[in-house]
Each structure stands twice: as C-alpha cells, then as structure tokens.
Design an enzyme around this catalytic site. Sequence first.
Site, short mmCIF file in Angstrom:
data_model
loop_
_atom_site.label_atom_id
_atom_site.label_comp_id
_atom_site.label_asym_id
_atom_site.label_seq_id
_atom_site.Cartn_x
_atom_site.Cartn_y
_atom_site.Cartn_z
N HIS A 314 5.58 -7.86 85.73
CA HIS A 314 4.58 -8.40 84.85
C HIS A 314 3.86 -9.66 85.57
CE1 HIS A 314 2.78 -9.03 80.84
NE2 HIS A 314 2.73 -10.35 81.23
N HIS A 357 10.03 -16.21 78.41
CA HIS A 357 9.77 -17.42 79.15
C HIS A 357 9.67 -18.68 78.35
CE1 HIS A 357 6.00 -15.86 77.33
NE2 HIS A 357 5.45 -17.24 77.58
N GLU A 363 0.92 -23.16 74.67
CA GLU A 363 0.00 -22.02 74.33
C GLU A 363 -0.17 -21.87 73.02
OE1 GLU A 363 2.37 -18.76 75.83
OE2 GLU A 363 3.08 -19.53 77.54
N HIS A 387 3.23 -21.92 70.94
CA HIS A 387 4.45 -22.09 71.58
C HIS A 387 4.19 -23.28 72.40
CE1 HIS A 387 4.12 -17.45 70.75
NE2 HIS A 387 5.11 -18.03 70.03
N HIS A 393 10.00 -18.33 74.15
CA HIS A 393 9.26 -17.15 73.40
C HIS A 393 9.19 -16.03 74.07
CE1 HIS A 393 5.98 -19.38 75.47
NE2 HIS A 393 4.98 -18.36 75.14
O1 LIG Z 1 3.51 -15.78 75.45
C1 LIG Z 1 2.42 -15.13 75.45
O2 LIG Z 1 2.46 -13.96 74.79
C2 LIG Z 1 1.39 -15.37 76.67
C3 LIG Z 1 1.97 -14.83 78.07
C4 LIG Z 1 1.71 -13.69 78.33
C5 LIG Z 1 1.94 -12.98 79.30
O3 LIG Z 1 1.55 -11.72 79.80
C6 LIG Z 1 2.70 -13.82 80.22
C7 LIG Z 1 3.35 -15.03 79.79
C8 LIG Z 1 2.67 -15.39 78.62
O4 LIG Z 1 3.05 -16.76 78.10
FE LIG Z 2 3.76 -17.53 76.48
#
Ligand SMILES: O=C(O)Cc1cc(O)ccc1O
Ligand SMILES: [Fe+2]
Length: 458
Positions: A314, A357, A363, A387, A393
Amino acid sequence: MSDGGTSRAGVFEREGARKTAEGLTYLSGFGNEHSSEAVPGALPEGRNSPQRAPLGLYAEQLSGTAFTEPRAHNRRSWLYRIRPSAAHPAFTRTDNGAIRTAPFTESVPDPNRLRWNPLPEPVPGTDFLAGLWTLGGNGDATQRSGMAVHLYHANSSMDRVFSDADGELLIVPERGGLLLRTEFGLLHVEPSQVALIPRGVRFRVELLDTASDGGPSPTARGYVCENYGAPFHLPDLGPIGANGLANARDFQAPVAAYEDVEGPVEVVNKFCGNLWTATYDHSPLDVVAWHGNHVPYIYDLRRFNVLGTISYDHPDPSIFTVLTSPSDTPGLAGVDFVVFAPRWLVGEDTFRPPYFHRNVMSEYMGLIQGAYDAKAEGFVPGGGSLHNMMSAHGPDRETFDRASAAELKPQKVDDGLAFMFETRWPVTLTPQAARAEHLQQRYDDVWQGLERHFRPLH
Ligand SMILES: O=C(O)Cc1cc(O)ccc1O
Ligand SMILES: [Fe+2]
C-alpha cells in the site's frame, strides 16, 4: 454582479475562456499569468500602471508573496477597479463568532485519536461567516506559518463581504453548492470540488438552491483549511513524470465580473485572529479587469489522476497530494491537501486498506461522500477525525478482519471521497472542539478486540 442573472453589468468573455454547464466561464490552468476584462478595453496594454488607467479605472496591485520571492513562487495580480481598495472608512472590532486563530493556546495538545460527527444544525439566518467553526490548528497567523481546520454549516447567503488577511482559504464543500462572488469574478463550487480564495481576496458566499422540489431552504456544509503559510501549489512529480495527480489545466479561475453598487456594504476583514468590520459606501467587488497569478480557483477532485501500486504493498498517501504548502524545510509541508478518490486496488499479497501507522505528521481527515476504506463505520460525511503526531491509528478491527481475509481480485474502491489536511505540526483543539457534543466518546473502541494471532514456530 454580472453573472447574467442580474442586470448590473455584462461579462465580456475572453477568447480561450471556457463556459461550464452552470453557465459560468472559467480560465484554465494553475499558476498562469491569467488576464480577464469584463468590459473591452479595461485592461491596459503593455504596462500595469499607466498614467491614467483605461475607462477611468484605478490600478492596484494585490501581492500574495513578497515582491522579492523567487519568480517560480511569486504571486501577484493587478486589479483595475472602480474605486481603489484604499477608499474605505476605519475598521472596528466585531464578534469573532466561532472562528479562532493560531496560536491555539486555550487547550493542551491532545495525543488521543479523536473523531467528530457533523456540526449541529445552524440557527436560521446563519451565513457562511457566522457558520464557520474552528476545530483547531497550529502555528501562528502573525508569523504566517501553520494552519487552521474549520468546518462550516450555513443556511443563508451572505449579504456582507469577507476577506482573510491571515491566510488563504481552501473550501471543501460536503453538502450544498456555493456561488463565490469574488473580486476576480464568479466561481461555482459543488461537493466533490474545492475552491481556493487567496489571502486578502474579498468575496461573498451565496448558497445555491439545489432543492428543486421547493423543499426547505438549502443548507451548505463543509470544511475549510485556512493556510497561514506559503500559498498552496502543485506538488513536484519527480519520477512520476510530466503528468499525473492534479493536472494544472483542470484548475479553473474566474473571468472578470464586477458589481457596480453605490450604497452601504458591510465588509468583514479577518486580521491576526480577529474580525473587523467597516461599512463601505460601495461594493469592493468592483474589479472590472485583472491580470496575474494570485487568483481564486476551483478544482474538481473527480479529475484527480489517482496513481497507486500495480504490484504490491500500500503506497504512502503522499501520492494522493492535490496541493502542498511548503514549509522552510524541503519536503516537509506546512500542510498538504490529499484526496482519497475512486481507484482500483490490485496489489498482490497485500493488505490493501491503509496500514497501521504512527506518523510524524498530523492528520485531519474529512469525508465528502460515501465511506472510507479504513473505517467500516463511524466516520461519516461531514464528520472528521484527528490523528495527531505519532498517534497510533489505521484500519478499525472490522476492516482489518475483512481485508486480511479478502480474496485479492482487482477491486474498485468507488463508494466514497475522503480527504486529509496533513500538517507538519500537531493540531491543538479549540475548547469548542474539545468539548463538543458531536465529539465521539468512544473512538478508541474501533481498535478494541484486535486479537493476538502470534503463533511462534517451535
Ligand atoms: O490514516 C489514514 O487513514 C490516512 C492514511 C491513508 C493511507 O492510505 C496511508 C496512510 C495514512 O495515514
Ligand atoms: Fe493516517
């Protein structure tokens, strides 16, 4: 204003300008030296400030960057107007409503994962400005660094005119169309599109009546990123090549259109965190012609050219960056505007939704429509999540279980449109956001019940 619907003045359409389905004409491109005149001959030829500007207009420069910034980043426009902007009485303080500005010092920065439902219904007669509600932000508007996250919920068109000296405004509608009457002309923005009003540009927000069934008066709802820092620009593409992500030609600026209104007009100015008001004796939306690259614009997020893996894993969401505002460290954005648009997922042997992550960046996410692929429920259109820096998260339990077991055939993700304001500094909440009734109480629970599956091999 001369949008064809009223009789104040006519719009002269320049060659090369394109008409949209809504009947508005736009100029295409990002960062161009655009030019437009609502009356033929209003733009001076060959110079910016002739001894006498054409048609008795006043010439005026509006700067978006310092005079001396590198040419590649320099933003300014020349406006040819009925009266110079200087012709106004003193501003006096007025109520800030629910608008707050950095530095945000009223709450302690919160490391918790937080999520909100949509804003409550506005009281009748709430215009865009009265309906602006600040969630939080970072930096310091007086230092021209950082950003604020606002939401809006309005049910009435503005009579007054607004401008923000503190930063540019990236407006992300989630519900209801808006007609933005700006000094540069008219923009129509709908959910799935975004609009940008540069720092200091005067504008008025009108609600478009999309309720064709004669139902209740329209309401408009959405998000605003107020960027105190360097103006948003398109990200570099590096090895991606010369095309892709948001293509420059899909950004649309207005053609000149002006109001020739003599009479009291309230103008509200946001300056270093406070709202100031003055009653002008004319409309300041009186620009008959203009040229330059410091312009308002709209962009349709459905035009975003989404790139992703065609092998495995991803990719980081930086490949979804629409616009970036750089900070003083290369590659480290004051704020990025990122969109999660419909796309195909084809990664082999890959956990396809966003991974677990902890990010050094902070974010804030919002949802324009449908659902988001990392959250099975609870993240709803008009709501949002925060976040902050280093907070852990990722997919909720339901999403993790589903995606871990899914058959990995090509899959179209086309049931939603989400976005992120991603910033290098943590977002500190306003007290109204920290204590809001629409703040969800048990967001942490979405990561409860993630069972251990560890089975060491003996
Ligand atoms: O947290 C989230 O949903 C945003 C996010 C999306 C993604 O595809 C990879 C990392 C990220 O922080
Ligand atoms: Fe994220």
